[in-house]
Motif scaffolding. Structure first.
Motif, short mmCIF file in Angstrom:
data_model
loop_
_atom_site.label_atom_id
_atom_site.label_comp_id
_atom_site.label_asym_id
_atom_site.label_seq_id
_atom_site.Cartn_x
_atom_site.Cartn_y
_atom_site.Cartn_z
N ARG A 189 56.46 27.57 6.26
CA ARG A 189 55.66 26.59 5.52
C ARG A 189 54.49 26.05 6.34
N HIS A 190 54.73 25.70 7.61
CA HIS A 190 53.63 25.18 8.43
C HIS A 190 52.70 26.30 8.89
N ALA A 191 53.24 27.48 9.15
CA ALA A 191 52.39 28.60 9.53
C ALA A 191 51.40 28.93 8.43
N CYS B 274 43.13 28.46 11.01
CA CYS B 274 43.64 28.52 12.38
C CYS B 274 44.25 29.90 12.65
N VAL B 275 44.06 30.39 13.86
CA VAL B 275 44.69 31.64 14.28
C VAL B 275 46.14 31.31 14.60
N THR B 276 47.04 31.76 13.74
CA THR B 276 48.41 31.24 13.71
C THR B 276 49.43 32.27 14.13
N VAL B 277 50.32 31.87 15.04
CA VAL B 277 51.47 32.69 15.42
C VAL B 277 52.72 32.00 14.88
N ALA B 278 53.41 32.66 13.96
CA ALA B 278 54.68 32.18 13.43
C ALA B 278 55.79 32.83 14.24
N SER B 279 56.58 32.01 14.93
CA SER B 279 57.56 32.54 15.88
C SER B 279 58.95 32.05 15.52
N LEU C 118 44.44 36.07 10.77
CA LEU C 118 44.86 34.71 11.11
C LEU C 118 46.37 34.57 11.27
N GLY C 119 47.16 35.36 10.55
CA GLY C 119 48.60 35.18 10.58
C GLY C 119 49.32 36.28 11.33
N HIS C 120 50.11 35.89 12.31
CA HIS C 120 50.91 36.84 13.09
C HIS C 120 52.33 36.32 13.14
N ALA C 121 53.32 37.19 13.04
CA ALA C 121 54.73 36.82 13.15
C ALA C 121 55.34 37.51 14.36
#
Length: 260
Positions: A26-28, A36-41, A72-75
């Protein structure tokens, strides 16, 4: 449903953001929507596969406005106590409802401090002490060791602030969140935390979904009141000082009695 206030976090377009323990993302997703360049970990690869699929769907639907054609989204599968990122990798970090699951939370906090750049900010959320104590008292099945990866601690007043400060992270603001969810979790613990089919649980869940999707003034006002007096979550915002900056004591924010 977001727990973190992005204005207080200070996240802006182009920031590098880590969402640690992202769960369903949800926050990612909100970070990516904001450019934002986002890393979901997370440790759970199954959750992250769903997060990756959602990032792709958001991109296809035009929900993500990528600066300079970046993805932008990376997991990334990662252990919170040994993050696979260089020092000072992120401008902002979100760790929402994760530290209460980690036995060595001080090591995890040290890792978060390591990968946050000097001057960067972090939002940490944990279950609020008063509401959480009732949940633990009502149901042994709510927390570890009865539940794999369950809650291993209830943060005492000031405990999380002290642990953040020991890692070089200084709390600048705090607030309670999701007060309307506090009675819901008490009800779930009373009837059994895994009893999703109980009619009262289903009825309350419908109320929460209705509140989230329509945001009527009555329930929004009630949520704000309960979040101030009996929140389900406590949210702390902290920053990492730059090497040349002297850290000044921060006045206790309103509502700090509920802070972990």
């Amino acid at each position: 449903m977001l727990t973190v206030d992005y204005e207080r976090l200070g996240a802006v377009r182009g920031d590098r953001v880590l969402d640690l323990g992202c769960g369903a993302g949800r926050h990612a997703f909100e970070s990516a929507r904001r450019g934002c360049v986002t890393v979901a970990s997370d440790r759970d690869p199954d959750e992250l596969r769903a997060v990756t699929d959602m990032f792709a769907a958001m991109d296809d639907a035009g929900e993500i406005d990528s600066p300079d054609d970046q993805q932008l989204g990376h997991a990334v599968v990662a252990d919170a106590t040994a993050l696979p990122y260089p020092d000072a990798s992120f401008d902002r970090i979100i760790a929402a409802e994760v530290l209460e699951h980690i036995t060595d939370d001080e090591r995890a906090i040290a890792e978060l401090a390591r990968v946050l750049r000097p001057g960067g900010t972090i939002a940490v959320t944990v279950p609020a002490q008063a509401a959480e104590r009732v949940c633990w008292a009502l149901s042994a099945d709510y927390h570890a060791p009865a539940v794999p990866d369950g809650h291993v601690r209830i943060y005492r007043a000031g405990e999380l602030r002290a642990k953040l400060a020991a890692a070089g992270l200084y709390v600048s603001d705090s607030h309670g969140a999701h007060g309307l969810h506090t009675p819901y979790w008490w009800l779930r613990c009373l009837v059994g935390p895994h009893n999703d089919q109980h009619p009262l649980v289903q009825a309350y869940h419908r109320l929460l979904v209705w509140d989230m999707t329509t945001a009527p003034p009555l329930t929004r006002t009630l949520d704000r009141f309960l979040s101030a007096v009996l929140p389900k979550s406590t949210v702390l915002y902290a920053y990492k000082a730059r090497a040349h900056e002297a850290v000044k004591p921060v006045a206790e924010p309103v509502g700090a009695a509920h802070a972990a």
